[in-house]
Design a protein around this motif. Structure first.
Motif, mmCIF file in Angstrom:
data_model
loop_
_atom_site.group_PDB
_atom_site.id
_atom_site.type_symbol
_atom_site.label_atom_id
_atom_site.label_comp_id
_atom_site.label_asym_id
_atom_site.label_seq_id
_atom_site.Cartn_x
_atom_site.Cartn_y
_atom_site.Cartn_z
ATOM 1 N N ALA A 140 0.832 -1.210 0.000
ATOM 2 C CA ALA A 140 0.000 0.000 0.000
ATOM 3 C C ALA A 140 0.863 1.256 0.000
ATOM 4 O O ALA A 140 0.539 2.241 -0.664
ATOM 5 C CB ALA A 140 -0.933 -0.008 1.205
ATOM 6 N N ARG A 141 1.967 1.246 0.725
ATOM 7 C CA ARG A 141 2.859 2.408 0.744
ATOM 8 C C ARG A 141 3.456 2.654 -0.642
ATOM 9 O O ARG A 141 3.544 3.797 -1.098
ATOM 10 C CB ARG A 141 3.965 2.193 1.776
ATOM 11 N N GLN A 142 3.883 1.582 -1.287
ATOM 12 C CA GLN A 142 4.455 1.726 -2.622
ATOM 13 C C GLN A 142 3.418 2.274 -3.598
ATOM 14 O O GLN A 142 3.711 3.160 -4.408
ATOM 15 C CB GLN A 142 4.985 0.378 -3.105
ATOM 16 N N ARG A 143 2.199 1.766 -3.518
ATOM 17 C CA ARG A 143 1.149 2.212 -4.432
ATOM 18 C C ARG A 143 0.698 3.642 -4.117
ATOM 19 O O ARG A 143 0.274 4.377 -5.018
ATOM 20 C CB ARG A 143 -0.042 1.252 -4.368
ATOM 21 N N ALA A 144 0.786 4.032 -2.831
ATOM 22 C CA ALA A 144 0.450 5.406 -2.473
ATOM 23 C C ALA A 144 1.446 6.385 -3.084
ATOM 24 O O ALA A 144 1.072 7.464 -3.554
ATOM 25 C CB ALA A 144 0.416 5.564 -0.952
ATOM 26 N N VAL A 145 2.720 6.009 -3.092
ATOM 27 C CA VAL A 145 3.739 6.854 -3.729
ATOM 28 C C VAL A 145 3.478 6.939 -5.228
ATOM 29 O O VAL A 145 3.560 8.017 -5.834
ATOM 30 C CB VAL A 145 5.149 6.312 -3.450
ATOM 31 N N ALA A 146 3.162 5.791 -5.851
ATOM 32 C CA ALA A 146 2.854 5.801 -7.278
ATOM 33 C C ALA A 146 1.633 6.678 -7.570
ATOM 34 O O ALA A 146 1.592 7.386 -8.588
ATOM 35 C CB ALA A 146 2.609 4.370 -7.766
ATOM 36 N N ASP A 147 0.651 6.655 -6.688
ATOM 37 C CA ASP A 147 -0.530 7.502 -6.854
ATOM 38 C C ASP A 147 -0.152 8.975 -6.777
ATOM 39 O O ASP A 147 -0.664 9.807 -7.538
ATOM 40 C CB ASP A 147 -1.556 7.161 -5.773
ATOM 41 N N ALA A 148 0.770 9.314 -5.873
ATOM 42 C CA ALA A 148 1.224 10.704 -5.762
ATOM 43 C C ALA A 148 1.919 11.154 -7.041
ATOM 44 O O ALA A 148 1.726 12.274 -7.519
ATOM 45 C CB ALA A 148 2.161 10.852 -4.561
#
Length: 223
Positions: A140-148
């Motif tokens: 989830a952290r990795q995908r949150a960065v990608a979303d940013a």
């Protein structure tokens, strides 16, 4: 070349079925005779604990962990509707918790034990295993960065800017902005309990999916 600062929030949520359920029971009685109340509570507590111990296996389950408090005993003198203080009422109670890895067995046991006089099912807490929680948190952290990154790229493109580079990535509130949600949140979900008809199957306990949410704040320079 002049650069435009773009600050965004990235977010991602995982929804995952519960893997563990911890049942909380209240065991106890009240009555006019203190010794009788304590005796009945002690006997029922021993009966419940015996069932839990029979199911307890830290590795194989269905109960992977359990605990029990000491019995609490107290008294109070109620008042009648006419304002007269009545004879003492004695209470004895003890709390029992049991964590299940087999949620079907949890539902079966709760259905059985809830019918015992003196037992109150105070609730069920649903959780993930530590291994699953860590795995989902990292992803989830990795995908949150990608979303940013995606958000910043879209905003920059809307301004006619093409070159976007990260300047800072942080958990909420650490970029000097107003504090937002914590970086990772695991929701314990809620419990749906449906009483079965008298001639139908047993009590159905169905937890809502648990949510693991990651949130990051990021700052980009776009040109």
């Amino acid at each position: 070349m002049h650069e435009t600062v773009v600050t965004v929030e990235g977010r991602f949520e995982h929804h995952h079925p519960a893997e563990r359920g911890t049942v909380v029971l209240g065991v106890g009685f009240e009555g006019a005779e203190r010794d009788d109340v304590v005796r009945r509570t002690t006997a029922l507590h021993a009966r419940v604990v015996e069932q839990v111990r029979a199911m307890h296996d830290p590795d194989a389950g269905p109960v992977t962990w359990w605990s029990s408090d000491r019995t609490s005993v107290w008294s109070h003198r109620p008042w009648s509707s006419s304002g007269k203080q009545l004879a003492p009422v004695h209470h004895a109670a003890v709390r029992v918790e049991a964590k299940f890895s087999d949620l079907a067995r949890l539902a079966q046991w709760v259905e059985q034990v809830a019918t015992l006089d003196g037992v109150t099912v105070q609730g069920v807490t649903w959780t993930l295993t530590e291994v699953t929680r860590r795995r989902l948190t990292v992803d989830a952290r990795q995908r949150a960065v990608a979303d940013a990154v995606d958000r910043a790229t879209v905003y920059a493109g809307a301004l006619g800017l093409q070159d976007v580079r990260a300047v800072a990535v942080a958990e909420p509130g650490m970029l000097g902005d107003v504090t937002g949600p914590v970086a990772v949140v695991e929701s314990t979900g809620s419990l749906r309990a449906a009483a079965a008809p008298a001639d139908g199957p047993g009590l159905e306990l169905k937890p809502e999916d648990l949510t693991v949410t990651a949130v990051v704040h990021a700052r980009f320079a776009a040109s």
